[in-house]
Scaffold this motif. Structure first.
Motif, PDB file in Angstrom:
ATOM      1  N   UNK A  35      -0.567   6.540   2.948  1.00  0.00           N
ATOM      2  CA  UNK A  35       0.330   6.931   1.859  1.00  0.00           C
ATOM      3  C   UNK A  35      -0.249   6.506   0.516  1.00  0.00           C
ATOM      4  N   UNK A  80       2.407  15.301   8.737  1.00  0.00           N
ATOM      5  CA  UNK A  80       2.997  13.966   8.616  1.00  0.00           C
ATOM      6  C   UNK A  80       2.154  12.868   9.279  1.00  0.00           C
ATOM      7  N   UNK A 125      12.147   8.238  17.617  1.00  0.00           N
ATOM      8  CA  UNK A 125      13.201   8.761  18.476  1.00  0.00           C
ATOM      9  C   UNK A 125      14.005   9.801  17.705  1.00  0.00           C
ATOM     10  N   UNK A 126      14.544  10.811  18.400  1.00  0.00           N
ATOM     11  CA  UNK A 126      15.344  11.804  17.685  1.00  0.00           C
ATOM     12  C   UNK A 126      16.741  11.267  17.359  1.00  0.00           C
ATOM     13  N   UNK A 127      17.418  11.997  16.480  1.00  0.00           N
ATOM     14  CA  UNK A 127      18.822  11.721  16.198  1.00  0.00           C
ATOM     15  C   UNK A 127      19.047  10.460  15.412  1.00  0.00           C
ATOM     16  N   UNK A 175      -3.775  13.393   1.696  1.00  0.00           N
ATOM     17  CA  UNK A 175      -2.772  14.325   2.193  1.00  0.00           C
ATOM     18  C   UNK A 175      -2.243  15.164   1.041  1.00  0.00           C
ATOM     19  N   UNK A 199       7.794   9.748  10.313  1.00  0.00           N
ATOM     20  CA  UNK A 199       9.074  10.162  10.887  1.00  0.00           C
ATOM     21  C   UNK A 199       9.508   9.207  11.996  1.00  0.00           C
ATOM     22  N   UNK A 200      10.829   9.078  12.214  1.00  0.00           N
ATOM     23  CA  UNK A 200      11.317   8.207  13.289  1.00  0.00           C
ATOM     24  C   UNK A 200      10.740   8.671  14.624  1.00  0.00           C
ATOM     25  N   UNK A 237       0.551  12.876  11.984  1.00  0.00           N
ATOM     26  CA  UNK A 237       0.580  12.827  13.449  1.00  0.00           C
ATOM     27  C   UNK A 237      -0.765  13.287  14.015  1.00  0.00           C
ATOM     28  N   UNK A 264      16.857   7.042  13.590  1.00  0.00           N
ATOM     29  CA  UNK A 264      16.932   6.624  12.195  1.00  0.00           C
ATOM     30  C   UNK A 264      17.326   5.154  12.088  1.00  0.00           C
ATOM     31  N   UNK A 296       0.829  -1.207   0.000  1.00  0.00           N
ATOM     32  CA  UNK A 296       0.000   0.000   0.000  1.00  0.00           C
ATOM     33  C   UNK A 296       0.862   1.254   0.000  1.00  0.00           C
ATOM     34  N   UNK A 297       1.982   1.217   0.731  1.00  0.00           N
ATOM     35  CA  UNK A 297       2.850   2.399   0.774  1.00  0.00           C
ATOM     36  C   UNK A 297       3.681   2.540  -0.494  1.00  0.00           C
ATOM     37  N   UNK A 306      14.784  15.028  13.079  1.00  0.00           N
ATOM     38  CA  UNK A 306      13.955  13.839  13.162  1.00  0.00           C
ATOM     39  C   UNK A 306      12.892  13.862  14.234  1.00  0.00           C
ATOM     40  N   UNK A 307      12.950  14.799  15.160  1.00  0.00           N
ATOM     41  CA  UNK A 307      11.894  14.813  16.183  1.00  0.00           C
ATOM     42  C   UNK A 307      10.631  15.409  15.567  1.00  0.00           C
TER      43      UNK A 307
END
Lengths: 438, 418
Positions: B123, B198, A238-240, B129, A235-236, B200, A244, A67-68, B166-167
């Motif tokens: 998506x 996105x 967790x940051x940083x 979207x 989006x991930x 969210x 990723x 689907x994506x 990324x946050x």
């Protein structure tokens, strides 16, 4: 007779200088335009590693699902998620394999007062170097043990070696990269394959070769940031970099070397088995949808040849075609004007073959003259490519013997083709009719 | 003018007629498409970005001594380094304003994402979207770039949040471009509405709409080039991007001063040769390929037209020479110079006309080929009559010289035997 026909041709071409000049220039412009655009096209569409491109493969694993991928025609992501790349490295099923990602770390010069600078390169595994046949000037790649223990080692390019060590044998010396000392294990010769086939996901053509290569595991360990693309469907969390690495985002390029069709088939089976395993583990909720394209197929799939260069070549070939038609018309006019002369020669016993010979030689003379002028114009054109194409493409276009030979050859063949019909008409002039009408 | 005798005369040299027609046809097909490509590129290149492009400088740098972690201490340290740099830049005499931004239009690097009216997107369902380019900057960024607010307001300083790579977006307010506003809310005002970024679940309120704001991407097939979102956040760990507005006339001086000033404040940073760029340079780099393509097509068109015109002159001159005797006879039995002139003009008109008919078909065929392989739009119909007219004019201009020479043939030629 050949020399005589040359003389006749020369005399005929001199008789009407304007018309001759027009034909020569037509051929020259047509040939120069197509050869200039060809020189660009040739340089961007060539095989970057012809001796082993059919043994290099790019695996793609579908970690996104149908689907994506729908917006992408069902094709899996172009790069791998970090966890898949790590798993493929761990499985180690190919002769050579390397996960990689582009980096651009800071380098602090040893001498005081020098400003830090950043240099672009890739984080790779030690097998990368024999796989892509990277040419070493000094030293060698780091070892598999260095990969495993996340050693601070680096292979540098010749430009960086010139900049830091004045071009000498710097194996064993250290470089301060991103706050840590790295030991140089090897220095590459000038090496800038076009396109940069091992990672076309992050750009194809580059004016300069890469400055450095660091071990993949080390780069991850020290948190060396990615200097390239990342695609995510979400989006991930967790940051940083850690985020990723845990995400399903695709950002790790991967290449393997497989030397026989049985190895290729085995690797395909392995990929499908891996995807099925992930399916059983509940990570994938779809059946395996992997790809294993060899390098030529991969470059085609990734559309690395810039469309502008193709359009330019196409239009220039159209121009050459118009030039041919134009030259045919002018030669026809020139030859048919001498119908009376041909009639006399035929009546005096010259066979058709001789007429063909005489007029084809005359056409070829125009072709040679057009080719010589075309050579000059092509050289100007290749130099001028920089004005109309971006630097990373224009810098690839260059003049070499094969381009020059091709220019002359195309001119002569083109003019001979253009001269065929007019010569045919000249040879079939009816002598009786011509003599009577005069 | 009687056409039938002209046609009869043309039948005498069919191959020449066919060759000129063919050449006209090919020329028309190529020139129409080449000019269409040129027009396309010019239109693309001349689109305004929506920011005030004059006197704008972009400085990009990395700190060698900044922490690159994603923890709060690293974020705070980066923020203080950024504030120190901005104070240095704002202190330069030629600088009107300076601000930290994530990127600028046409800048290349940046984040793309999705905006939707419902919290969860699929998506696979493109209607759920809208793809957008994200800008991250505070109120000084919005005013330094000079984007024009047409509804709502700029951010307030206390609405700005810090973000690490990324946050997910944490700020509750955004400013969007008018183009995006129309796409998201075709029937009403976007101002004050709630959207989701996105996919969210956190609702975000649109507090401002700017007249126009191009994204940082310049890809040829980019179909969201003017759908932009400004998020009031400061991004970048270990590096920063500064938009600097120079006072009028001070641009060159400011560009020279930025590097030394920043190095003076902190030598442990990376700034290379293209770290300080004028917006004009960024625009040039972004569209270099398009401009080059337009120039190349223009050169090829000129060569093509010159060759075709020269070819017509050459062949018609030959025909005039071949038919001197017939011209003399016609003149002797009463044809005027004007009649002879018009004969050749009409002849050329007919030959070019035949070429144009074939050329129109070829032009479409070539356009379809280009459309299929190179994402070129359909050739507008208006190109064809203009192209046809241009070639008729070209033909008439090219034939004029030889035709005048034909008209000058004296009737006495008819009496000579050879």
């Amino acid at each position: 007779m050949f020399g005589y026909y040359l003389q006749l041709g020369l005399r005929s071409l001199k008789r009407n200088r304007a018309l001759t000049a027009l034909m020569v220039m037509t051929i020259a412009f047509g040939v120069a335009a197509s050869m200039t655009t060809w020189s660009v096209f040739r340089s961007v569409s060539g095989d970057p590693i012809p001796w082993k491109s059919s043994s290099l493969f790019v695996p793609q694993i579908d970690n996104w699902g149908p689907s994506r991928n729908q917006t992408n025609g069902g094709e899996p992501p172009q790069a791998l998620a970090y966890m898949d790349a790590v798993n493929l490295m761990r499985a180690h099923r190919a002769r050579y394999q390397s996960a990689m990602y582009p980096v651009s770390p800071l380098i602090v010069p040893a001498r005081t007062g020098g400003h830090p600078f950043s240099e672009a390169g890739h984080a790779v595994f030690s097998e990368f170097f024999p796989m892509v046949d990277a040419p070493f000037k000094y030293g060698s790649a780091w070892s598999a043990a260095d990969d495993a223990k996340r050693a601070r080692v680096v292979v540098i390019g010749s430009r960086l070696n010139d900049k830091l060590f004045g071009g000498g044998d710097s194996v064993g010396k250290t470089i301060h990269i991103g706050g840590t000392d790295y030991r140089v294990t090897g220095v590459l010769k000038p090496w800038n394959p076009q396109p940069r086939f091992y990672d076309v996901v992050n750009g194809s053509y580059h004016v300069h070769g890469e400055a450095l290569f660091v071990p993949f595991n080390t780069a991850i360990d020290v948190g060396m940031r990615r200097n390239g693309n990342m695609n995510c469907y979400t989006p991930p969390t967790e940051p940083g970099m850690q985020g990723e690495e845990q995400s399903e985002c695709s950002w790790v390029a991967f290449m393997v070397e497989l030397d026989s069709s049985s190895q290729v088939a085995a690797y395909k089976r392995f990929l499908d088995g891996y995807a099925r395993q992930q399916q059983q583990a509940g990570r994938f909720t779809w059946s395996p949808n992997n790809r294993l394209r060899d390098l030529p197929q991969w470059l085609t799939y990734m559309h690395v040849v810039p469309p502008n260069t193709r359009i330019a070549l196409l239009v220039a070939l159209g121009l050459l075609l118009v030039c041919l038609v134009n030259t045919t018309g002018l030669l026809l006019a020139k030859f048919m004007r001498r119908s009376g002369e041909i009639g006399v020669r035929r009546a005096l016993g010259a066979p058709r073959r001789e007429i063909y010979m005489q007029y084809l030689i005359e056409a070829a003379m125009v072709g040679v003259a057009g080719g010589v002028l075309g050579l000059a114009l092509t050289s100007l054109g290749v130099v001028g490519v920089g004005l109309v194409m971006p630097a990373n493409i224009a810098s690839l276009a260059h003049i070499n013997v094969s381009l020059l030979a091709l220019t002359v050859l195309v001119s002569i063949v083109a003019t001979a083709l253009a001269g065929l019909y007019p010569t045919f008409r000249a040879a079939h002039v009816n002598p009786a009719w011509q003599l009577r009408s005069n | 003018m009687h056409v039938p005798p002209i046609l009869a005369a043309l039948r005498k040299h069919k191959s020449g007629v066919v060759l000129i027609s063919l050449q006209i046809a090919l020329t028309l097909a190529i020139v129409c498409n080449a000019i269409f490509i040129i027009a396309n590129r010019i239109e693309r290149v001349s689109r305004p970005t929506g920011i005030v492009e004059n006197n704008l400088v972009l400085a990009t740098q990395q700190w060698a001594d900044a922490p690159t972690g994603s923890d709060q201490a690293s974020i705070d340290k980066n923020a203080s380094l950024r504030q120190r740099d901005l104070a240095v830049l704002r202190g330069l005499p030629g600088v009107a304003s300076a601000a930290a931004v994530s990127t600028v239009p046409l800048g290349g690097n940046g984040w793309n994402g999705a905006v939707s009216r419902k919290p969860h997107i699929s998506i696979a369902d493109r209607s759920s979207y809208q793809m957008v380019g994200f800008y991250f900057m505070g109120p000084p960024g919005v005013s330094t770039l000079g984007v024009k607010l047409i509804a709502g307001r700029n951010f307030k300083p206390d609405e700005v949040t810090r973000l690490t790579q990324g946050r997910p977006a944490a700020s509750p307010v955004i400013i969007i471009s008018r183009h995006l506003a129309h796409r998201l809310f075709p029937h009403g005002h976007a101002l004050g509405q709630t959207v989701y970024l996105n996919g969210k679940p956190k609702p975000i309120t649109i507090i401002g709409v700017v007249e126009r704001l191009q994204t940082m991407n310049v890809g040829f097939s980019n179909n969201f080039a003017f759908d932009s979102v400004i998020v009031p956040q400061i991004t970048g760990i270990g590096y920063s991007v500064y938009a600097i507005r120079a006072k009028p006339g001070r641009m060159a001086a400011v560009m020279h001063e930025i590097r030394p000033a920043l190095y003076k404040a902190d030598p442990m940073r990376v700034m290379d040769d293209d770290s300080v760029q004028s917006f004009a340079q960024i625009r040039h780099d972004a569209y270099e390929g398009d401009i080059g393509m337009a120039i190349l097509m223009g050169v090829i068109c000129l060569i093509l037209i010159a060759i075709t015109a020269a070819g017509i002159v050459g062949l018609t001159s030959f025909w005039v020479g071949q038919r001197r005797k017939q011209i003399g006879i016609r003149r002797a039995i009463g044809a005027t110079r004007g009649d002879i002139l018009r004969h050749f003009q009409t002849e050329n008109f007919l030959i070019v006309g035949a070429g144009i008919v074939l050329g129109l078909l070829l032009a479409f065929a070539l356009n379809i080929l280009l459309m299929r392989h190179y994402e070129l739009p359909r050739l507008p119909l208006s190109y064809l009559p203009i192209g046809a007219l241009a070639l008729w004019v070209l033909g008439q201009a090219a034939v004029l010289g030889p035709a005048l020479r034909a008209a000058a043939v004296p009737p006495v030629v008819a009496t000579r035997s050879v």
